[in-house]
Design an enzyme around this catalytic site. Structure first.
Site, PDB file in Angstrom:
ATOM      1  CG  ASP A   1      20.931 -21.177 -29.828  1.00  0.00           C
ATOM      2  OD1 ASP A   1      19.711 -21.309 -29.536  1.00  0.00           O
ATOM      3  OD2 ASP A   1      21.802 -20.964 -28.963  1.00  0.00           O
TER       4      ASP A   1
ATOM      5  CG  ASP B   1      17.211 -23.342 -29.426  1.00  0.00           C
ATOM      6  OD1 ASP B   1      17.128 -22.135 -29.654  1.00  0.00           O
ATOM      7  OD2 ASP B   1      17.989 -23.807 -28.564  1.00  0.00           O
TER       8      ASP B   1
ATOM      9  CG  ASN C   1      22.201 -23.796 -27.276  1.00  0.00           C
ATOM     10  OD1 ASN C   1      22.559 -23.277 -26.227  1.00  0.00           O
ATOM     11  ND2 ASN C   1      20.932 -23.877 -27.636  1.00  0.00           N
TER      12      ASN C   1
ATOM     13  CB  THR D   1      14.824 -19.484 -28.999  1.00  0.00           C
ATOM     14  OG1 THR D   1      15.202 -20.159 -30.208  1.00  0.00           O
ATOM     15  CG2 THR D   1      13.340 -19.192 -29.023  1.00  0.00           C
TER      16      THR D   1
ATOM     17  CG  PHE E   1      24.007 -19.550 -23.243  1.00  0.00           C
ATOM     18  CD1 PHE E   1      25.367 -19.815 -23.106  1.00  0.00           C
ATOM     19  CD2 PHE E   1      23.422 -19.734 -24.497  1.00  0.00           C
ATOM     20  CE1 PHE E   1      26.125 -20.251 -24.188  1.00  0.00           C
ATOM     21  CE2 PHE E   1      24.167 -20.170 -25.574  1.00  0.00           C
ATOM     22  CZ  PHE E   1      25.524 -20.425 -25.426  1.00  0.00           C
ATOM     23  CG  ASN E   2      19.779 -17.386 -25.568  1.00  0.00           C
ATOM     24  OD1 ASN E   2      20.590 -18.242 -25.927  1.00  0.00           O
ATOM     25  ND2 ASN E   2      18.479 -17.622 -25.480  1.00  0.00           N
TER      26      ASN E   2
ATOM     27  CG  HIS F   1      15.584 -22.265 -20.922  1.00  0.00           C
ATOM     28  ND1 HIS F   1      15.568 -21.713 -19.669  1.00  0.00           N
ATOM     29  CD2 HIS F   1      16.548 -23.223 -20.889  1.00  0.00           C
ATOM     30  CE1 HIS F   1      16.485 -22.297 -18.910  1.00  0.00           C
ATOM     31  NE2 HIS F   1      17.088 -23.219 -19.626  1.00  0.00           N
ATOM     32  CG  ASP F   2      15.055 -21.704 -26.517  1.00  0.00           C
ATOM     33  OD1 ASP F   2      15.285 -20.760 -25.732  1.00  0.00           O
ATOM     34  OD2 ASP F   2      15.963 -22.331 -27.096  1.00  0.00           O
TER      35      ASP F   2
HETATM   36  C1  BDR Z   1      19.014 -20.489 -23.307  1.00  0.00           C
HETATM   37  O1  BDR Z   1      20.364 -20.881 -23.566  1.00  0.00           O
HETATM   38  C2  BDR Z   1      20.390 -22.012 -24.391  1.00  0.00           C
HETATM   39  O2  BDR Z   1      21.279 -22.959 -23.914  1.00  0.00           O
HETATM   40  C3  BDR Z   1      18.991 -22.520 -24.488  1.00  0.00           C
HETATM   41  O3  BDR Z   1      18.739 -23.039 -25.779  1.00  0.00           O
HETATM   42  C4  BDR Z   1      18.135 -21.310 -24.210  1.00  0.00           C
HETATM   43  O4  BDR Z   1      17.864 -20.580 -25.377  1.00  0.00           O
HETATM   44  C5  BDR Z   1      18.739 -20.652 -21.833  1.00  0.00           C
HETATM   45  O5  BDR Z   1      19.612 -19.865 -21.087  1.00  0.00           O
HETATM   46 CA    CA Z   2      18.271 -21.499 -27.550  1.00  0.00          CA
END
Ligand code: BDR
Ligand code: CA
Length: 308
Positions: free
Chosen positions: A9, A14, A38, A123, A164-165, A237-238
């Site tokens: 996303d 990402d 996102n 991701t 978040f994800n 993160h991703d």
């Molecule tokens: C995740 O949430 C998104 O904002 C980032 O792309 C990542 O995948 C981190 O919590």
């Molecule tokens: Ca992401």
């Protein structure tokens, strides 16, 4: 070489994860699927294509998937990724349309016809993956595994309880975690320990188109982390999930039972991990518990520099 489909996303991290897949000979990228996360689906899809266009990679298929979570209201992270989902760099609009097929059907075709089992690297929210597993259960056996960015044993980043994800689509996550597919969860416990710093961004800025793009992404994306956490750096993160596929020794995991909270607001999307076997849940996940941050960031900078 591991055959990978990136389900994403974009999203600043990402986009960096996508560049890392393109830069890594250990990965054969079969294509990119996009999901609402996102930003809205039209924006995350456009962003995936814009990043590929930037590197002249119109050979990589992009298929658009779910435009909202399975049952919840759509939520986006404009506070982190901006109005476009990829605010900061000056990238032109997408030079092509995504594939005509829905990502879930496109995935099924590619996974079914791939000569080797495929690794999915989600991701973003797990909506596409949950739909794929529900619609094509017979294709589970053609997956080598799922290595996802999401969740946390500890504190969340969108609520105290959740990352978040997983928070965006906990029902999808519950299906994926209950699917029986070999699953690796790369969560905040490790991604927050491997920060990209201004020094990394500066090094990348002079290495070519890809490095410049990452430096520009970093400029925008690091502001949120400075304001919220006071960090002089930002987690990518991703890219950590991609790194786990490239070199599993970069990230240490433990195998344990993980259950997703699909309940009320306070605990919505929490990835409860029975790390020490306290409640005896059957193990269903390899959970990232530590990362060699220096080696990870070294790999990221070297590989993206190598794209020129
Ligand atoms: C995740 O949430 C998104 O904002 C980032 O792309 C990542 O995948 C981190 O919590
Ligand atoms: Ca992401």
């Amino acid at each position: 070489m591991t055959s990978v489909i990136l389900d994403c996303d974009p999203g600043h991290d990402d986009a960096i994860a996508l560049l890392l897949t393109l830069a890594s000979p250990e990965i054969g990228l079969l294509g990119v699927t996009t999901v609402s996360g996102n930003q809205t689906l039209d924006r995350t899809t456009a962003n995936a294509i814009r990043v590929l266009d930037h590197l002249g990679r119109d050979d990589i298929p992009v298929a658009a998937g779910a435009d909202r979570p399975l049952v919840r209201r759509r939520e986006v992270a404009a506070n982190v990724h901006g109005h476009t989902g990829l605010d900061g760099p000056e990238l032109p609009g997408p030079g092509r349309e995504p594939c005509a097929e829905h990502a879930v059907d496109w995935l099924a075709g590619v996974v079914d016809s791939a000569p080797e089992p495929v690794t999915l690297v989600p991701t973003g929210p797990l909506t596409n993956v949950a739909l794929f597993l529900a619609r094509y259960p017979e294709l589970k056996r053609k997956l080598d595994g799922i290595v996802l960015m999401g969740g946390a044993i500890g504190e969340g980043n969108v609520t105290p309880a959740a990352e978040f994800n997983i928070w965006v689509d906990p029902e999808a996550a519950a299906r994926v975690f209950g699917s029986g597919v070999d699953l690796t969860m790369v969560g905040l416990d490790v991604t927050h320990r491997a920060l990209m710093t201004p020094a990394h961004a500066q090094r990348l800025a002079s290495t070519g188109r890809a490095g410049r793009l990452v430096a520009d992404l970093y400029d925008f994306y690091s502001r949120f982390h400075r304001d919220r956490y006071g960090w002089d750096g930002a987690p990518v993160h991703d890219a950590c999930a991609v790194a786990r596929v490239i070199d599993p020794t970069l990230i240490e995991t433990c195998t344990c039972g993980v259950r997703i909270d699909t309940g009320g607001e306070l605990s919505r999307g929490r990835t409860n991990a029975d790390r020490w076997g306290r409640v005896g849940w059957e193990p269903n996940c390899h959970v990232a518990v530590d990362i060699d941050a220096e080696r990870f960031l070294g790999l990221l900078v070297d590989r993206i520099s190598g794209l020129g």
